[in-house]
Write an enzyme that holds these catalytic residues in place. Structure first.
Site: not given
Length: 473
Positions: A272, A275, A304, A357, A380
């Site tokens: 993690e 990342w 969208w 987003w 996101w």
């Protein structure tokens, strides 16, 4: 005289700019307040409140070491070169020390500051602070930039395994303690944060990290996705403000595994942290990510929806999907959200509501005590299937199934959606219509199956219309 400019590195321990400047001679420390710029960058008031307390702690500790500390003012980044030059001249500063930051605006700011100061014979000393592994060491076999996490991670782990386990100590005492009374720091537009959850001191951050490594690191893999229990590190607010360094996190992971004779390289929490570093690597190498661009350029043409009522229901935790509503209410009540739920709420927003987003990304930044531009943007874009290494566009999470899987007894939902507290473990994930009416809980704002078909159709149409390309920079 040296001047250290603190930014998102609010700590004394393992702080390269602070340590090397103080080793180089007498030093002062400043933090620059830029409220207009922060507002434009969607900095959360609760994060500014948290940083106010962190800066108050730093002020006290530096003064004990005889090192002057001040908060100086400017509205925007572009005003900082003149403000810092004036300060340097006033205090006869010969060198400015700071730790590099990744986003585009911050890099432009630093270059403008360095240019003006160097024109006035004040040397600038940028230091590396954001990365465990220097990003220039991570290149493909062809010498290019990695665009996929897994091969990047293999290369990263190879480098990490060869790193010396060295951390920088706090600066030494410079002079007699500064005894002049200083008011607590209170940054503009800041609001109170949950001090009971995240005390605003470096000592609290180090204690939080040590407690996690000693008590929960070895069960992290099996408990990390369960929001109803304390299975994660909850360290993200401290990492986002630089109160602990990623190098120290790595060192403590290694020490913890050494005590148990296991291989630290397999640790899931280290992955993690990787990342987090990968998202920084991408933002550094693809500056367009800092300028609101999707990594997959063809998704700029995705159609969208623009349903303000649905967006508002999502923001307020009134979607009629209990796990989504519980997550959003956790965000409002604590300024923080469990990582699994960040993925679910972002996926719900971008895939099922089919809302842009960008709106969700900025809303999270406005609420999060741990708002981190690179990580938030990366998360996101992953959820929206617009980013590098993104979730496949055809993966559309069912909020009800996810709720049943990761909050099986409804403990998390009960905590943050108390109107459903009396329901059993079967009904709480998707209460029948009559029960919703009786309890005053909203009906679902969308039909999952219809919403799923809609987003799949939009992406299918996009796939036909546009070539598949990555971001250009």
């Amino acid at each position: 005289m040296n001047l250290i400019w603190l930014r998102t590195d609010l700590r004394l321990y393992d702080n390269p700019a602070l340590y090397f400047a103080c080793q180089n001679g007498k030093s002062r420390v400043v933090f620059c307040e830029t409220p207009e710029q922060w507002q434009e960058h969607h900095e959360a008031p609760v994060k500014l409140g948290f940083r106010s307390q962190l800066l108050t702690d730093i002020q006290h500790r530096l003064h004990e070491l005889g090192i002057p500390f001040e908060v100086i003012q400017a509205e925007r980044f572009e005003q900082l070169p003149e403000v810092l030059l004036k300060y340097c001249k006033k205090h006869k500063v010969s060198g400015l020390w700071f730790n590099r930051e990744i986003p585009h605006d911050e890099q432009v700011r630093d270059q403008q500051v360095a240019t003006l100061l160097q024109e006035n014979s004040i040397k600038c000393h940028p230091c590396d602070n954001e990365f465990i592994v220097p990003p220039e060491q991570l290149r493909t076999q062809q010498g290019g930039i990695y665009k996929v996490f897994t091969p990047w991670y293999r290369s990263w782990m190879t480098q990490v395994s060869q790193l010396p386990a060295t951390l920088l100590p706090e600066p030494e005492t410079q002079a007699a303690p500064i005894t002049v009374h200083s008011d607590p720091v209170e940054l503009s537009n800041s609001t109170a944060h949950r001090n009971d959850l995240w005390p605003g001191t470096e000592a609290a951050a180090l204690e939080c990290l040590q407690k996690f490594c000693h008590e929960r690191l070895h069960t992290y893999a099996e408990k990390r996705d369960l929001p109803g229990i304390n299975g994660t590190s909850t360290l993200s607010p401290y990492l986002a403000s630089g109160v602990v360094s990623p190098r120290y996190c790595l060192w403590l992971i290694q020490q913890t595994y050494a005590d148990h004779s296991n291989d630290w390289r397999e640790d899931p929490w280290l992955r993690e942290l990787a990342w987090r570093e990968f998202y920084r690597y991408l933002m550094l190498n693809f500056p367009a990510l800092s300028r609101d661009q999707p990594f997959k350029s063809e998704t700029r043409f995705l159609l969208w929806e623009s349903n303000s009522e649905n967006v508002q229901a999502w923001q307020q935790g009134q979607t009629g999907f209990p796990i989504i509503d519980a997550a959003m209410r956790q965000l409002h009540q604590t300024g923080w959200m469990h990582n699994r739920l960040r993925m679910l709420t972002a996926s719900f927003f971008t895939k099922l509501l089919l809302e842009d987003w960008h709106l969700g990304e900025s809303y999270f930044m406005e609420q999060l005590i741990d708002g981190d531009f690179a990580s938030n943007n990366g998360g996101w874009q992953w959820s929206a299937s617009t980013g590098c290494d993104a979730s496949p566009w055809f993966r559309v999470f069912s909020p009800i199934r996810q709720s049943e899987k990761f909050d099986p007894d409804g403990a998390f939902i009960r905590k943050f959606v108390p109107e459903l507290d009396t329901l059993d473990a079967n009904a709480i994930h998707n209460p029948p219509a009559k029960i919703r009416d009786n309890l005053g809980y909203p009906h679902p704002i969308i039909d999952y199956k219809e919403a799923r078909e809609r987003v799949l159709t939009r992406f299918e149409n996009l796939k036909v219309m546009t070539p598949q390309k990555g971001i250009r920079h």
